[in-house]
Design an enzyme around this catalytic site. Sequence first.
Site, PDB file in Angstrom:
ATOM      1  N   GLY A  12       0.786  -1.242   0.000  1.00 42.04           N
ATOM      2  CA  GLY A  12       0.000   0.000   0.000  1.00 42.04           C
ATOM      3  C   GLY A  12       0.812   1.283   0.000  1.00 42.04           C
ATOM      4  O   GLY A  12       0.286   2.343   0.353  1.00 42.04           O
ATOM      5  N   ASN A  14       1.816   2.943  -2.622  1.00 44.85           N
ATOM      6  CA  ASN A  14       1.200   3.841  -3.616  1.00 44.85           C
ATOM      7  C   ASN A  14      -0.108   4.418  -3.074  1.00 44.85           C
ATOM      8  O   ASN A  14      -0.382   5.607  -3.258  1.00 44.85           O
ATOM      9  CB  ASN A  14       0.947   3.107  -4.929  1.00 44.85           C
ATOM     10  CG  ASN A  14       2.165   3.085  -5.824  1.00 44.85           C
ATOM     11  OD1 ASN A  14       2.538   4.105  -6.392  1.00 44.85           O
ATOM     12  ND2 ASN A  14       2.828   1.930  -5.911  1.00 44.85           N
ATOM     13  N   VAL A  88     -10.485  -7.239 -12.101  1.00 44.75           N
ATOM     14  CA  VAL A  88     -11.719  -6.466 -11.954  1.00 44.75           C
ATOM     15  C   VAL A  88     -12.771  -7.089 -12.878  1.00 44.75           C
ATOM     16  O   VAL A  88     -12.563  -7.195 -14.094  1.00 44.75           O
ATOM     17  CB  VAL A  88     -11.479  -4.980 -12.313  1.00 44.75           C
ATOM     18  CG1 VAL A  88     -12.743  -4.158 -12.080  1.00 44.75           C
ATOM     19  CG2 VAL A  88     -10.319  -4.410 -11.500  1.00 44.75           C
ATOM     20  N   ASN A 102      -5.027   1.636 -13.719  1.00 43.24           N
ATOM     21  CA  ASN A 102      -4.090   0.750 -13.021  1.00 43.24           C
ATOM     22  C   ASN A 102      -2.655   1.207 -13.276  1.00 43.24           C
ATOM     23  O   ASN A 102      -2.370   1.837 -14.293  1.00 43.24           O
ATOM     24  CB  ASN A 102      -4.255  -0.680 -13.561  1.00 43.24           C
ATOM     25  CG  ASN A 102      -3.307  -1.669 -12.899  1.00 43.24           C
ATOM     26  OD1 ASN A 102      -3.127  -1.663 -11.678  1.00 43.24           O
ATOM     27  ND2 ASN A 102      -2.665  -2.518 -13.701  1.00 43.24           N
ATOM     28  N   HIS A 104       1.222  -0.391 -13.583  1.00 40.66           N
ATOM     29  CA  HIS A 104       1.966  -1.640 -13.752  1.00 40.66           C
ATOM     30  C   HIS A 104       3.463  -1.316 -13.720  1.00 40.66           C
ATOM     31  O   HIS A 104       3.904  -0.366 -14.371  1.00 40.66           O
ATOM     32  CB  HIS A 104       1.581  -2.288 -15.091  1.00 40.66           C
ATOM     33  CG  HIS A 104       2.188  -3.642 -15.259  1.00 40.66           C
ATOM     34  ND1 HIS A 104       1.671  -4.767 -14.638  1.00 40.66           N
ATOM     35  CD2 HIS A 104       3.292  -4.044 -15.928  1.00 40.66           C
ATOM     36  CE1 HIS A 104       2.431  -5.808 -14.955  1.00 40.66           C
ATOM     37  NE2 HIS A 104       3.416  -5.398 -15.730  1.00 40.66           N
TER      38      HIS A 104
HETATM   39  C1  GAR Z   1       3.515  -1.538  -7.392  1.00 38.24           C
HETATM   40  O1  GAR Z   1       4.824  -1.561  -7.879  1.00 38.24           O
HETATM   41  C2  GAR Z   1       2.529  -1.676  -8.531  1.00 38.24           C
HETATM   42  O2  GAR Z   1       2.969  -1.107  -9.721  1.00 38.24           O
HETATM   43  C3  GAR Z   1       2.445  -3.174  -8.657  1.00 38.24           C
HETATM   44  O3  GAR Z   1       2.458  -3.668  -7.347  1.00 38.24           O
HETATM   45  C4  GAR Z   1       3.239  -2.781  -6.547  1.00 38.24           C
HETATM   46  C5  GAR Z   1       2.436  -2.472  -5.301  1.00 38.24           C
HETATM   47  O4  GAR Z   1       3.192  -1.757  -4.365  1.00 38.24           O
HETATM   48  N1  GAR Z   1       1.276  -3.569  -9.398  1.00 38.24           N
HETATM   49  C6  GAR Z   1       1.258  -4.628 -10.204  1.00 38.24           C
HETATM   50  O5  GAR Z   1       2.209  -5.356 -10.332  1.00 38.24           O
HETATM   51  C7  GAR Z   1      -0.053  -4.836 -10.950  1.00 38.24           C
HETATM   52  N2  GAR Z   1       0.121  -5.797 -12.002  1.00 38.24           N
HETATM   53  P1  GAR Z   1       2.476  -0.976  -3.193  1.00 38.24           P
HETATM   54  O6  GAR Z   1       1.447  -1.944  -2.592  1.00 38.24           O
HETATM   55  O7  GAR Z   1       3.554  -0.662  -2.218  1.00 38.24           O
HETATM   56  O8  GAR Z   1       1.820   0.214  -3.778  1.00 38.24           O
END
Ligand code: GAR
Length: 202
Positions: A12, A14, A88, A102, A104
């Site tokens: 979490g 982000n 989703v 989203n 990525h």
């Molecule tokens: C982030 O790097 C995001 O881009 C990635 O998961 C991480 C979550 O970090 N998302 C994906 O890989 C989606 N396919 P966070 O929970 O610390 O924000």
Amino acid sequence: MKHITIFASGNGTNAENITRFFATGYLARVDVVLCNNATAKVVERMRPYKVPVRIFSKEDWERGTEIIKDLKSLRTDLVVLAGFTGYVVKKIIDAYPGRIINIHPALLPKHGGKGMYGDHVHQAVLDAGETESGVTIHYVTEEVDGGSIIRQEKCPVMPDDTVETLAKRVHALEYKIYPRVIQQVLMRLPDLPDYDYSNQSY
Ligand code: GAR
């Protein structure tokens, strides 16, 4: 004031960064985080910001009905996926056309699709011998990581990178660009139609 709902499943960082970014302005607020993992760190992380984290079961996510009800009653303008590992469902995508985005942690269309999230993505980038990686922000469609791209930003992959060092570089890029892209998307969005509180069919 626009309303943001975040979908998250893990650490979490982000979600926290986006919440902090919008907390000081007048454009939008993060109202709630919807989560599919009761033990996710995001639950604890959101506490100081007084943003509730609602946990939904796998069945709730698959049905979509409860989630849509929540989004409608919150008057959510934009759904922001931030480290969300679920997919989703069509019902939610159809209810929020052009309103679900989203992030990525790689340069799509490379290293995306089913099972590609978090460290798996960085490992795939290293295994492929890429010299650059980065961040892709895109609209969410039924095809996993397949929606149209809103913004892409690159960073180098160093010869001695590990998953950890690459993830750190990509995360830094995410913190820098995701809130600003959300801001731009929100500013382009038309206001939502009035919510019909008598409609129980969501
Ligand atoms: C982030 O790097 C995001 O881009 C990635 O998961 C991480 C979550 O970090 N998302 C994906 O890989 C989606 N396919 P966070 O929970 O610390 O924000």
